[in-house]
Design a protein around this motif. Structure first.
Motif, mmCIF file in Angstrom:
data_model
loop_
_atom_site.group_PDB
_atom_site.id
_atom_site.type_symbol
_atom_site.label_atom_id
_atom_site.label_comp_id
_atom_site.label_asym_id
_atom_site.label_seq_id
_atom_site.Cartn_x
_atom_site.Cartn_y
_atom_site.Cartn_z
ATOM 1 N N SER A 156 -103.293 13.846 -31.947
ATOM 2 C CA SER A 156 -101.892 13.430 -31.912
ATOM 3 C C SER A 156 -101.494 12.799 -33.228
ATOM 4 O O SER A 156 -102.346 12.329 -33.994
ATOM 5 N N GLY A 157 -100.198 12.793 -33.473
ATOM 6 C CA GLY A 157 -99.675 12.184 -34.683
ATOM 7 C C GLY A 157 -98.181 11.970 -34.558
ATOM 8 O O GLY A 157 -97.528 12.597 -33.710
ATOM 9 N N SER A 158 -97.647 11.121 -35.401
ATOM 10 C CA SER A 158 -96.220 10.840 -35.399
ATOM 11 C C SER A 158 -95.506 11.754 -36.378
ATOM 12 O O SER A 158 -96.129 12.269 -37.323
ATOM 13 N N SER B 229 -99.730 13.431 -41.234
ATOM 14 C CA SER B 229 -100.611 14.603 -41.346
ATOM 15 C C SER B 229 -101.724 14.483 -40.318
ATOM 16 O O SER B 229 -102.191 13.374 -40.034
ATOM 17 N N ILE B 230 -102.128 15.622 -39.784
ATOM 18 C CA ILE B 230 -103.255 15.642 -38.861
ATOM 19 C C ILE B 230 -104.193 16.767 -39.273
ATOM 20 O O ILE B 230 -103.775 17.736 -39.933
ATOM 21 N N GLU C 23 -91.636 20.407 -33.435
ATOM 22 C CA GLU C 23 -91.918 21.806 -33.044
ATOM 23 C C GLU C 23 -93.357 22.218 -33.313
ATOM 24 O O GLU C 23 -93.774 23.307 -32.908
ATOM 25 N N ASP C 24 -94.129 21.361 -33.971
ATOM 26 C CA ASP C 24 -95.540 21.668 -34.197
ATOM 27 C C ASP C 24 -96.367 21.410 -32.951
ATOM 28 O O ASP C 24 -97.533 21.820 -32.870
ATOM 29 N N GLU C 25 -95.769 20.711 -31.975
ATOM 30 C CA GLU C 25 -96.516 20.418 -30.745
ATOM 31 C C GLU C 25 -96.845 21.721 -30.030
ATOM 32 O O GLU C 25 -95.953 22.494 -29.653
ATOM 33 N N LEU D 119 -102.155 19.651 -29.580
ATOM 34 C CA LEU D 119 -101.522 18.732 -30.521
ATOM 35 C C LEU D 119 -100.293 18.113 -29.881
ATOM 36 O O LEU D 119 -99.383 18.828 -29.444
ATOM 37 N N THR D 120 -100.275 16.795 -29.843
ATOM 38 C CA THR D 120 -99.126 16.057 -29.335
ATOM 39 C C THR D 120 -98.439 15.340 -30.487
ATOM 40 O O THR D 120 -99.103 14.628 -31.256
ATOM 41 N N VAL D 121 -97.138 15.554 -30.595
ATOM 42 C CA VAL D 121 -96.354 14.838 -31.604
ATOM 43 C C VAL D 121 -95.684 13.663 -30.907
ATOM 44 O O VAL D 121 -94.855 13.849 -30.006
#
Lengths: 110, 131
Positions: free
Chosen positions: A11-13, A17-18, A83-85, A107-109
Motif C-alpha cells: 500500500s501507499g499514499s 512510490s512503491i 487508478e493504480d489500485e 496494491l491499495t492506494v
C-alpha cells in the motif's frame, strides 16, 4: 514448477512510490532477462506493463519501471495515483520453454 | 486493431472435456512472430499459464496440466483452441486467450523459442465445472 513469490499486498499514499518484488530461482527470474509485469483490475483483462525486465510497451506511463537483481525482479510505481489500485502479477520464462506467474500482489492506494 | 475473443460453453460437467476457442481479428496467426496462449484465473486466485502454440503447431504446456491439455491452431479460420480433459471443480476459472511475445534464437540450426509475455488479451470467459 513453483509460482514466483510476490507479497500478498502493498500500500501507499498518492504521490508516493512503491515497489513490488517477485522472487524466483536461477531457472526462471535469475536465469533469463525475460520477466514481465501485469496490472489487473477485477473484471477486466490484464494489461502488460513491463517486459524483458525493464521495457515499457507503448502507451504505458513512465511512472512504471522494472528491474532485477539476482533471482528477484521488482516493479516500481512512482507518483502513485488512485487508478493504480489493482492486482499486479509478474511472470517469467523458465527452462523447458514454459512460463510461470507470481501469486499476485494487491496494491491499495490509501 | 488486434482483438482476441474467447468462446465456448460456460458450464462443463465433472470428468468431461472443456473446449474453448479464441478467434483472432486484426492480424493473421500465420504471419508468425508470436505465440498464442491460454491463461486462467480461478476464483480468488492468481493467474496460471496453461500453454502456448505457434502457427506451425509447436506447443508448450504447463507441466502441472500437460497430461490433460491440448492446444491446437486453425490458421484457415485464424483461431486457436484449448481442450482440457477430465475436468473437476478446481478447473472452474476465467479463461483468457492472449498473444504471446518473445524472441526466437537460432543455434546450431535449431530454433529456440523464448516467448513469455502476453501483450494482447481477450476479455476472458468464465467456465464453471459443475454437475
Amino acid at each position: 514448477q513453483s509460482a514466483l513469490t510476490q507479497p500478498a499486498s502493498v500500500s501507499g499514499s498518492p504521490g508516493q512510490s512503491i515497489t513490488i518484488s517477485c522472487t524466483g530461482t536461477s531457472s526462471d527470474v535469475g536465469g533469463y532477462s525475460y520477466v514481465s509485469w501485469y496490472q489487473h483490475h477485477p473484471g477486466k483483462a490484464p494489461k502488460l506493463m513491463i517486459y524483458d525486465v525493464s521495457k515499457r510497451p507503448s502507451g504505458v506511463s513512465n511512472r512504471f519501471s522494472g528491474s532485477r537483481s539476482g533471482n528477484t525482479a521488482s516493479l516500481t510505481i512512482s507518483g502513485l495515483q488512485a487508478e493504480d489500485e489493482a492486482d499486479y502479477y509478474c511472470n517469467s520464462y523458465t527452462t523447458s520453454s514454459t512460463v510461470v506467474f507470481g501469486g499476485g500482489t494487491k496494491l491499495t492506494v490509501l | 486493431q488486434l482483438q482476441l475473443q474467447e468462446s465456448g460453453p460456460g458450464l462443463v460437467k465433472p470428468s468431461e472435456t472443456l473446449s474453448l476457442t479464441c478467434t483472432v481479428s486484426g492480424a493473421s496467426i500465420s504471419s508468425g512472430g508470436y505465440f498464442w496462449g491460454w491463461i486462467r484465473q480461478p476464483p480468488g486466485k492468481g493467474l496460471e499459464w496453461i500453454g502456448s502454440i505457434y502457427y506451425s503447431g509447436s506447443t508448450y504446456y504447463n507441466p502441472s496440466l500437460k497430461s490433460r491439455v491440448t492446444i491446437s491452431v486453425d490458421t484457415s479460420k485464424n483461431q486457436f483452441s484449448l481442450k482440457l480433459s477430465s475436468v473437476t471443480a478446481a478447473d472452474t476459472a476465467v479463461y483468457y486467450c492472449a498473444r504471446v511475445g518473445g524472441i526466437t534464437m537460432v543455434r546450431d540450426r535449431r530454433f529456440n523459442y523464448y516467448y513469455y509475455y502476453m501483450d494482447v488479451w481477450g476479455r476472458g470467459t468464465t467456465v464453471t465445472v459443475s454437475s
